[in-house]
Every structure is written in C-alpha cells, then in structure tokens.
Design an enzyme around this catalytic site. Sequence first.
Site, PDB file in Angstrom:
ATOM      1  N   HIS A 102      11.667  56.729 -13.598  1.00 54.12           N
ATOM      2  CA  HIS A 102      10.444  56.691 -12.793  1.00 54.12           C
ATOM      3  C   HIS A 102       9.215  56.503 -13.674  1.00 54.12           C
ATOM      4  N   GLU A 145     -14.713  41.984 -23.174  1.00 55.85           N
ATOM      5  CA  GLU A 145     -14.742  40.945 -22.139  1.00 55.85           C
ATOM      6  C   GLU A 145     -15.223  41.485 -20.812  1.00 55.85           C
TER       7      GLU A 145
HETATM    8  C1  LIG Z   1      -9.538  39.888 -31.584  1.00 58.24           C
HETATM    9  C2  LIG Z   1      -8.088  39.551 -31.440  1.00 58.24           C
HETATM   10  C3  LIG Z   1      -7.461  40.394 -30.315  1.00 58.24           C
HETATM   11  C4  LIG Z   1      -5.980  40.063 -30.152  1.00 58.24           C
HETATM   12  C5  LIG Z   1      -5.454  40.591 -28.803  1.00 58.24           C
HETATM   13  C6  LIG Z   1      -4.007  40.946 -28.934  1.00 58.24           C
HETATM   14  C7  LIG Z   1      -3.086  40.684 -27.995  1.00 58.24           C
HETATM   15  C8  LIG Z   1      -3.324  39.929 -26.741  1.00 58.24           C
HETATM   16  C9  LIG Z   1      -3.224  40.841 -25.629  1.00 58.24           C
HETATM   17  C10 LIG Z   1      -4.290  41.060 -24.797  1.00 58.24           C
HETATM   18  C11 LIG Z   1      -5.529  40.218 -24.751  1.00 58.24           C
HETATM   19  C12 LIG Z   1      -5.195  38.918 -24.104  1.00 58.24           C
HETATM   20  C13 LIG Z   1      -5.923  37.847 -24.209  1.00 58.24           C
HETATM   21  C14 LIG Z   1      -7.164  37.778 -24.975  1.00 58.24           C
HETATM   22  C15 LIG Z   1      -6.835  37.561 -26.354  1.00 58.24           C
HETATM   23  C16 LIG Z   1      -7.556  38.045 -27.287  1.00 58.24           C
HETATM   24  C17 LIG Z   1      -8.887  38.645 -27.094  1.00 58.24           C
HETATM   25  C18 LIG Z   1      -9.883  37.777 -27.841  1.00 58.24           C
HETATM   26  C19 LIG Z   1     -11.114  38.044 -27.880  1.00 58.24           C
HETATM   27  C20 LIG Z   1     -11.656  39.202 -27.149  1.00 58.24           C
HETATM   28  C21 LIG Z   1     -12.756  39.770 -28.000  1.00 58.24           C
HETATM   29  C22 LIG Z   1     -13.838  40.225 -27.104  1.00 58.24           C
HETATM   30  C23 LIG Z   1     -14.898  39.413 -26.827  1.00 58.24           C
HETATM   31  C24 LIG Z   1     -15.991  39.932 -26.027  1.00 58.24           C
HETATM   32  O1  LIG Z   1     -16.012  41.060 -25.581  1.00 58.24           O
HETATM   33  S1  LIG Z   1     -17.224  38.783 -25.719  1.00 58.24           S
HETATM   34  C25 LIG Z   1     -18.450  39.677 -24.859  1.00 58.24           C
HETATM   35  C26 LIG Z   1     -17.991  40.064 -23.472  1.00 58.24           C
HETATM   36  N1  LIG Z   1     -19.116  40.534 -22.740  1.00 58.24           N
HETATM   37  C27 LIG Z   1     -19.137  40.591 -21.407  1.00 58.24           C
HETATM   38  O2  LIG Z   1     -18.166  40.344 -20.727  1.00 58.24           O
HETATM   39  C28 LIG Z   1     -20.474  40.941 -20.803  1.00 58.24           C
HETATM   40  C29 LIG Z   1     -20.310  41.477 -19.412  1.00 58.24           C
HETATM   41  N2  LIG Z   1     -21.505  41.202 -18.624  1.00 58.24           N
HETATM   42  C30 LIG Z   1     -21.573  40.052 -17.878  1.00 58.24           C
HETATM   43  O3  LIG Z   1     -20.720  39.195 -17.856  1.00 58.24           O
HETATM   44  C31 LIG Z   1     -22.802  39.893 -17.018  1.00 58.24           C
HETATM   45  O4  LIG Z   1     -23.885  40.585 -17.541  1.00 58.24           O
HETATM   46  C32 LIG Z   1     -22.514  40.419 -15.581  1.00 58.24           C
HETATM   47  C33 LIG Z   1     -22.075  41.862 -15.607  1.00 58.24           C
HETATM   48  C34 LIG Z   1     -21.469  39.538 -14.938  1.00 58.24           C
HETATM   49  C35 LIG Z   1     -23.795  40.358 -14.794  1.00 58.24           C
HETATM   50  O5  LIG Z   1     -24.239  38.991 -14.809  1.00 58.24           O
HETATM   51  P1  LIG Z   1     -25.791  38.747 -14.816  1.00 58.24           P
HETATM   52  O6  LIG Z   1     -26.121  37.327 -14.672  1.00 58.24           O
HETATM   53  O7  LIG Z   1     -26.268  39.415 -16.043  1.00 58.24           O
HETATM   54  O8  LIG Z   1     -26.321  39.479 -13.558  1.00 58.24           O
HETATM   55  P2  LIG Z   1     -25.873  39.450 -12.009  1.00 58.24           P
HETATM   56  O9  LIG Z   1     -27.177  39.415 -11.276  1.00 58.24           O
HETATM   57  O10 LIG Z   1     -24.942  40.549 -11.717  1.00 58.24           O
HETATM   58  O11 LIG Z   1     -25.114  38.035 -11.729  1.00 58.24           O
HETATM   59  C36 LIG Z   1     -25.812  37.023 -11.066  1.00 58.24           C
HETATM   60  C37 LIG Z   1     -24.825  36.188 -10.305  1.00 58.24           C
HETATM   61  O12 LIG Z   1     -24.003  35.461 -11.229  1.00 58.24           O
HETATM   62  C38 LIG Z   1     -22.645  35.622 -10.899  1.00 58.24           C
HETATM   63  N3  LIG Z   1     -21.901  35.628 -12.145  1.00 58.24           N
HETATM   64  C39 LIG Z   1     -22.036  36.487 -13.159  1.00 58.24           C
HETATM   65  N4  LIG Z   1     -21.194  36.144 -14.152  1.00 58.24           N
HETATM   66  C40 LIG Z   1     -20.535  35.041 -13.721  1.00 58.24           C
HETATM   67  C41 LIG Z   1     -19.528  34.228 -14.300  1.00 58.24           C
HETATM   68  N5  LIG Z   1     -19.030  34.472 -15.520  1.00 58.24           N
HETATM   69  N6  LIG Z   1     -19.077  33.165 -13.592  1.00 58.24           N
HETATM   70  C42 LIG Z   1     -19.577  32.916 -12.373  1.00 58.24           C
HETATM   71  N7  LIG Z   1     -20.529  33.642 -11.742  1.00 58.24           N
HETATM   72  C43 LIG Z   1     -20.984  34.701 -12.443  1.00 58.24           C
HETATM   73  C44 LIG Z   1     -22.547  36.935 -10.215  1.00 58.24           C
HETATM   74  O13 LIG Z   1     -21.399  36.932  -9.371  1.00 58.24           O
HETATM   75  C45 LIG Z   1     -23.823  36.929  -9.430  1.00 58.24           C
HETATM   76  O14 LIG Z   1     -23.618  36.115  -8.328  1.00 58.24           O
HETATM   77  P3  LIG Z   1     -24.199  36.590  -6.898  1.00 58.24           P
HETATM   78  O15 LIG Z   1     -25.645  36.911  -7.138  1.00 58.24           O
HETATM   79  O16 LIG Z   1     -23.962  35.394  -6.011  1.00 58.24           O
HETATM   80  O17 LIG Z   1     -23.391  37.793  -6.541  1.00 58.24           O
HETATM   81  C1  LIG Z   2     -12.115  45.597 -29.601  1.00 56.60           C
HETATM   82  C2  LIG Z   2     -13.415  44.973 -29.186  1.00 56.60           C
HETATM   83  C3  LIG Z   2     -13.646  43.643 -29.499  1.00 56.60           C
HETATM   84  C4  LIG Z   2     -14.857  43.051 -29.133  1.00 56.60           C
HETATM   85  N1  LIG Z   2     -15.087  41.755 -29.498  1.00 56.60           N
HETATM   86  C5  LIG Z   2     -16.269  41.191 -29.151  1.00 56.60           C
HETATM   87  C6  LIG Z   2     -16.558  39.850 -29.535  1.00 56.60           C
HETATM   88  O1  LIG Z   2     -15.726  39.203 -30.168  1.00 56.60           O
HETATM   89  N2  LIG Z   2     -17.752  39.304 -29.207  1.00 56.60           N
HETATM   90  C7  LIG Z   2     -18.698  40.005 -28.492  1.00 56.60           C
HETATM   91  O2  LIG Z   2     -19.763  39.468 -28.214  1.00 56.60           O
HETATM   92  N3  LIG Z   2     -18.446  41.296 -28.085  1.00 56.60           N
HETATM   93  C8  LIG Z   2     -17.273  41.886 -28.411  1.00 56.60           C
HETATM   94  N4  LIG Z   2     -17.011  43.175 -28.015  1.00 56.60           N
HETATM   95  C9  LIG Z   2     -18.050  43.941 -27.310  1.00 56.60           C
HETATM   96  C10 LIG Z   2     -17.705  44.131 -25.849  1.00 56.60           C
HETATM   97  O3  LIG Z   2     -17.826  42.932 -25.162  1.00 56.60           O
HETATM   98  C11 LIG Z   2     -18.640  45.211 -25.302  1.00 56.60           C
HETATM   99  O4  LIG Z   2     -18.314  46.417 -25.918  1.00 56.60           O
HETATM  100  C12 LIG Z   2     -18.496  45.336 -23.786  1.00 56.60           C
HETATM  101  O5  LIG Z   2     -19.042  44.201 -23.176  1.00 56.60           O
HETATM  102  C13 LIG Z   2     -19.194  46.586 -23.237  1.00 56.60           C
HETATM  103  O6  LIG Z   2     -20.539  46.619 -23.639  1.00 56.60           O
HETATM  104  P1  LIG Z   2     -21.090  47.926 -24.424  1.00 56.60           P
HETATM  105  O7  LIG Z   2     -20.105  48.294 -25.435  1.00 56.60           O
HETATM  106  O8  LIG Z   2     -22.480  47.641 -24.859  1.00 56.60           O
HETATM  107  O9  LIG Z   2     -21.104  49.050 -23.302  1.00 56.60           O
HETATM  108  P2  LIG Z   2     -22.358  49.280 -22.314  1.00 56.60           P
HETATM  109  O10 LIG Z   2     -22.697  47.995 -21.676  1.00 56.60           O
HETATM  110  O11 LIG Z   2     -23.395  50.042 -23.027  1.00 56.60           O
HETATM  111  O12 LIG Z   2     -21.662  50.192 -21.213  1.00 56.60           O
HETATM  112  C14 LIG Z   2     -21.335  51.532 -21.552  1.00 56.60           C
HETATM  113  C15 LIG Z   2     -20.739  52.129 -20.321  1.00 56.60           C
HETATM  114  O13 LIG Z   2     -21.728  52.242 -19.312  1.00 56.60           O
HETATM  115  C16 LIG Z   2     -21.198  51.892 -18.036  1.00 56.60           C
HETATM  116  N5  LIG Z   2     -21.991  50.812 -17.480  1.00 56.60           N
HETATM  117  C17 LIG Z   2     -22.729  49.915 -18.145  1.00 56.60           C
HETATM  118  N6  LIG Z   2     -23.332  49.073 -17.295  1.00 56.60           N
HETATM  119  C18 LIG Z   2     -22.956  49.448 -16.049  1.00 56.60           C
HETATM  120  C19 LIG Z   2     -23.238  48.968 -14.744  1.00 56.60           C
HETATM  121  N7  LIG Z   2     -24.048  47.900 -14.517  1.00 56.60           N
HETATM  122  N8  LIG Z   2     -22.650  49.584 -13.702  1.00 56.60           N
HETATM  123  C20 LIG Z   2     -21.831  50.644 -13.907  1.00 56.60           C
HETATM  124  N9  LIG Z   2     -21.523  51.143 -15.117  1.00 56.60           N
HETATM  125  C21 LIG Z   2     -22.085  50.555 -16.167  1.00 56.60           C
HETATM  126  C22 LIG Z   2     -19.758  51.460 -18.265  1.00 56.60           C
HETATM  127  O14 LIG Z   2     -18.896  52.540 -17.930  1.00 56.60           O
HETATM  128  C23 LIG Z   2     -19.672  51.219 -19.739  1.00 56.60           C
HETATM  129  O15 LIG Z   2     -18.418  51.532 -20.297  1.00 56.60           O
HETATM  130  C24 LIG Z   2     -15.815  43.798 -28.406  1.00 56.60           C
HETATM  131  C25 LIG Z   2     -15.570  45.140 -28.074  1.00 56.60           C
HETATM  132  C26 LIG Z   2     -14.382  45.723 -28.464  1.00 56.60           C
HETATM  133  C27 LIG Z   2     -14.127  47.162 -28.108  1.00 56.60           C
END
Ligand SMILES: CCCCC/C=C\C/C=C\C/C=C\C/C=C\C/C=C\CC/C=C/C(=O)SCCNC(=O)CCNC(=O)[C@H](O)C(C)(C)COP(=O)(O)OP(=O)(O)OC[C@H]1O[C@@H](n2cnc3c(N)ncnc32)[C@H](O)[C@@H]1OP(=O)(O)O
Ligand SMILES: Cc1cc2nc3c(=O)[nH]c(=O)nc-3n(C[C@H](O)[C@H](O)[C@H](O)COP(=O)(O)OP(=O)(O)OC[C@H]3O[C@@H](n4cnc5c(N)ncnc54)[C@H](O)[C@@H]3O)c2cc1C
Length: 593
Positions: A260, A352
Amino acid sequence: MEHAPKAIDVTNDVEMRTFNFFTMGIDGHPLGLHLDMAIPTILNNADEEQQKDWLPKAANREFIATYAQTEMGHGTNLKKLETTATYDPKTQEFVLNSPTITSTKWWPGNLGKSSNYAVVMAQLYTQGKCHGAHPFFVQLRDLNTHKPLKGITVGDIGPKFGMNTVDNGFLQFDHVRTPRRSMFMKHAKVLPDGRYVPPVHDKLNYSAMVFIRAAIVSGMAYHLLVTSTIAVRYSAIRRQGEITPGAGEVKVLDYQTQQHRIFPQLARGLAFRLSGQYIMKLYTQTMDDIRNGDISAVPDLHALSCGLKAVTTHHAALGLEQCRMACGGHGYSQASGFPLHYSVAVGACTYEGENMVMLLQTARHLMKIAKAIRAGQSPKSNKIVDYLFHKGPPKCLIDQAYDTNYRNVLESFEHLARRQTLEVYDKLVQLQQQGRNYEQAWNDCAVELCKATRAHVRTFLARTFVEEIDKISDLSIKSVLQDLLQLYLYYEVTECATGLLEDGFMTGQQHKYAKKKIYEALEKIRPNAVSIVDSFDFQDRELHSVLGRRDGNVYENLLKWAQSSPLNKTDVLPFHHKYLGKMMEEARQRSKI
Ligand SMILES: CCCCC/C=C\C/C=C\C/C=C\C/C=C\C/C=C\CC/C=C/C(=O)SCCNC(=O)CCNC(=O)[C@H](O)C(C)(C)COP(=O)(O)OP(=O)(O)OC[C@H]1O[C@@H](n2cnc3c(N)ncnc32)[C@H](O)[C@@H]1OP(=O)(O)O
Ligand SMILES: Cc1cc2nc3c(=O)[nH]c(=O)nc-3n(C[C@H](O)[C@H](O)[C@H](O)COP(=O)(O)OP(=O)(O)OC[C@H]3O[C@@H](n4cnc5c(N)ncnc54)[C@H](O)[C@@H]3O)c2cc1C
C-alpha cells in the site's frame, strides 16, 4: 524467483531516457540549463537572424548558456524583477545593470562556474518607458580565459539542500553594455531609434518556463518509477518477520502495508508518464502554432502545464519519501540512492514556478470557465475543460456492477472538480458583493482555489491514464497495466474522499467499496511487481542504489559499499589518538586518583 510475465515496454522511449541523462548528470551536469532552457529560449524567442547565429553554436556546444531570471529578491513575481536593460539609441546598445543587492541574479543553474553566456531576464527601458521583463542573450565570460567580462560579478551560491554538484550561481551587472540585437527579437522588438514594438502576446517570452514545466511532469514520473523500482526490488529480497508463525520470515513485499506504500507510487509514475507525454505534445504543437501566428492554445497550455507541474511534483516528493521509508534503515543510507533522487526531485516543487503559485495560475483559468458557466455559455469543445460545463450524475456510481472504462470513477472526479470550481467562484463573487476588491477576495479564496486546481488536474490525469491504457492492444501487458490503473483510480478516490463525501455525492459504503478495490489491486499487482519494475530496464548506474540492484545481491554489495568509504581506509583514524584516545586516557588517569 518472482513470477516473471512478459516485460512491459512502458518507458523504454527516448524522452524517458533524456531524464536518465539529466538525473545521471545531476552529479555536476554543466549543460543542464543550456539544453533545458537556453536552447528552447533561442528556438522560441530568437528571430530568424538570431537563430542562424546562435542556434548552431549552441547545439554545437561552442558556448554554455544558462537561464538567469530569478533574483535574490524575486523569483515568483516577475513584474518586480529589478535588473534593468536600458536602451541607448546613440550607440544602439542596452545597458544592463543590477541596481540593488536584491537584483543580484540568484539560483540559475550552471551560472556559478560553467556558463559563459546567459539568457538574462531584465526590465526593458527605452525612450524613458519600462516595458516589463524581456530576455537578452548576454556573454558573461571570456570564451578563452573563462574570466568574467568587465562589469560582471559571478560565482556559485554555495551548498544547497541537494544537487550540490550543479553550480547554481549569482550574477551582478555594473552598467554592462550589450548590442541592441542581444535582445531576443522574435516577439517584442526595439528598433534602432529606440521605438518598442510589442509582442502579439505578452507572455510568449515565458515559453522556456512552460517547456520545463511540461518536461517536469515526465521528470516526476521518472523519479517515481526509479524509486519504486528500488523499493520493490529491495522489498522482494528483504525478509523480516513472519506472517504465519513458524513458516519462516517473509519478504517484506508480502506485507499489505508495504504494498500500500509502494504500489500507488508505481501507478502514479505511470499516470504522470502518460500525462507528461500529452502535455509535451501540447507544448510542441502550441509552439508550432505560435510560429504560424496562432496563439489560441497559449492559455490552455499555461493552465495545464502549471497545474500538472504543481500536482506531479508534490505527489512525487511524497511518493519518494514513502519509498524511502518502506526500505527501513538501509533506505536512510546514501547507498540506497534515495537521498540523491529525493533531493533532486523535490527541487522541482520550487523551481520553474513555486507550486502554490502554479496552482493559482491554473485557478485563474478555471475561474474564467466558471464565469462562462454561470453566464449560461456553452463549452468551446475543449476536451481538457468541457466536462466543467456538463451536469454529471447526481450521485456517485462507482460501485455499480459494470463501470466500463471507469466512467463512473471519472465522473466522480469530474463532479468534485466541477463542484469545487463553481463553489469557489461563487464565493469570489459573494465576497466582492460584500465589498472586498477582487484581489482581496482572491486571496481569501486562495486555498479553495488551489483545491479546485488539484481536483481538475486529478480528473485530467485519471482520464488520460484510462484513455491510454484502453489503446493498448497487447492483452498480457494491458491486463498488468489495468491492475495499476485500478489501483491508481481507487487510490485517488480515497485521496479525495472528503470532497466526495462532503456534499453527500459519495456514501460511506462507496468509500468502503473503493478501499476494497484498492486491496484487490494490491493483491493482483504483487506477483508481477518485480517484473513490472524490471521492465523499465533502468540501469544500475542510473538507480545509484545498492538496494535496487538488478541482481538483488544487496548485502554483499552493501558491505563492499561501506568498506569503500574513505573512513574505512585505515582501522584507526588520526583523530582517535588526538582527541578520543587522549580523552579516555586522561579519564582513566583521573579515576586512578
Ligand atoms: C539543473 C539540472 C536539473 C536536472 C533535473 C534532474 C532530473 C529530471 C527530473 C525532473 C525535472 C524534469 C525536467 C526538467 C529538467 C531539468 C530542470 C532544468 C532546469 C530547471 C532549473 C530551474 C529554472 C527556473 O526555475 S527558471 C525561473 C522560473 N521562474 C518562474 O517560474 C517564475 C514564476 N512566475 C511566473 O511565471 C509569473 O510571474 C506568474 C506567476 C505566471 C505571474 O505572471 P505575471 O505576468 O507576472 O502576472 P499575472 O498577472 O498573474 O499574469 C498575467 C496573465 O498572463 C498569463 N500568463 C502568465 N504566465 C504565462 C505563461 N507562461 N504563458 C501564458 N500565459 C501566461 C496569466 O494566465 C494571466 O492571464 P489572465 O490575466 O488572462 O489570467
Ligand atoms: C534547484 C533550483 C534550481 C533553480 N534554477 C533556476 C534557474 O536555472 N534559473 C532561474 O532563473 N531560477 C532558478 N531557480 C529559482 C526558482 O525559479 C525560484 O526559487 C522560484 O521561482 C521561487 O521563487 P523564490 O525562490 O523567490 O520564492 P518566492 O517567490 O519568494 O516565494 C516564496 C514563497 O512565498 C509564497 N508565494 C510567493 N508568491 C506567492 C503568490 N503570488 N501567491 C501565493 N503564495 C506566494 C510561495 O509559497 C513561495 O514558496 C531555481 C531554484 C531551485 C530551488
């Protein structure tokens, strides 16, 4: 020897192997971001001329690029990123600057020591106006000396929870000039005189994130299938305790609690794999559509990728921990491989797009649909969400004699998603009628909004699993996968039972029926469990696990593994005489006094 029916070829495909590549490369994978985010950004955000210049070199690894978006002060809220790119029409250059400590780029993978280029997300200023975050392709280090270029400070952010051989880094710009054409110009443009040309959709620059979110779904499947393999194999050799007194110790896999704990992770791994294929196809199709000027699928792709990413990463994190705990003390050893797999997988709950934020993005989409439903509109033939417009059966029918293709179970999931979506929409409207503004009302409904997304994603995962298993023609494989499907569906029924019982849709009797179906499925899976995981054909080296070895020789290899530890190079370590030996000697002397 465990029963060995025909192997199941579920994951022996190329995409799955790519996650093997990533996970293998997790130990210092310097091209992770280059392959996963920089190249997709060039593919989807560079114009033709830029692609001609950058893509062959990127594919040929003539440089290594990362994706530098997150800053020390902001990761989620991209609108508040502080790095600036200010256009200078006199020199037709952008000036990149990190105005504050919190604008320091922080976290980008491989930024610290490997990359010499980066996709940099910066607030674009031209003609005195800010146009929001846009991507720029920027050289960070000299291609020969690898030294940081003038005005650039870059380094590694230090030890992390896991992935400690990926050099996540920090980056600061001190008024660094970069050519106008370093701005990705497929969607938005800045003309030589500084005029800004907006994109057809202001989120097309976010496509690299969407790609990873879509990829993560299969990535989580990979992690669940890998760790289930380790747990199943180890549980099939580990004997501990008796079921029938005097009959000898049993394999722990024969305990119902062990089944389970592990088998639902196996089932979820398959479910996530199948939905992972779907969402990646939807991503690829949507990117092709955008290239042809059609952006209609962008909102659907965003909503589904956010929801699937959040749900699958969360369940993978919980599932990996279950697999670890199922392996007792040896599961806690690095020899098990669990610490590595877990610490990589759980990062995806955050990167992401942090999961809460992603659930709420999908909820935005659901609220638009709820509004249309409340306005009496009819569905727009969108298979992902059309069910929300339909009226399902008034009562749960999961215990009916025949449930062809689990229609009754799927309708239960649909009922819960529909009810949760409409109820939270109605609450949103009610709070605003009571005087709250939309944003405040939204925040006051956020937990229920997340529940609506989870219910919607569960419905999608379940329906996709049913549909894909139904397509299988090989009956021997199909029957084994149907056991896993049965387990998955009824396990999910029990997981969301509160929601189904809350409005009287499901009865306590039907909940008991669901549990019975789970136990039935566990029994059917048990004899095939080892063959199922063997059929994934994971190599021992990618499992990173003494417990999960294909040959099952755990104990001999566990001792060998321990003996190979540097600590065991000599019987007595220098620290003994320096500290412990000295301490004990002094204690003995004192006791003689
Ligand atoms: C490093 C090696 C790792 C190896 C891994 C090992 C094994 C693999 C196993 C697992 C992993 C598998 C695969 C991946 C492989 C490897 C990983 C590689 C790299 C990962 C490293 C990490 C990288 C990062 O983290 S990059 C940074 C990521 N950051 C974010 O995601 C930021 C999140 N925030 C946002 O996207 C935006 O701020 C928001 C929260 C969407 C808000 O958007 P914003 O415009 O700021 O405001 P809103 O008013 O809310 O949105 C307006 C409007 O736009 C629409 N919207 C928003 N985003 C999108 C979009 N992307 N596409 C289309 N439309 C979008 C939203 O819906 C809204 O629309 P509405 O007004 O009509 O509702
Ligand atoms: C292993 C790893 C690899 C990464 N690689 C990359 C990379 O290659 N490139 C890159 O650009 N970034 C990378 N990042 C960064 C990653 O994308 C950010 O950490 C992620 O987007 C979250 O942003 P933050 O850490 O600033 O958390 P914050 O945005 O400060 O959020 C902190 C917490 O607050 C809460 N919160 C924030 N906003 C809201 C909201 N609107 N509503 C409700 N709750 C909210 C959530 O619970 C969140 O966990 C990586 C992070 C990790 C851990």
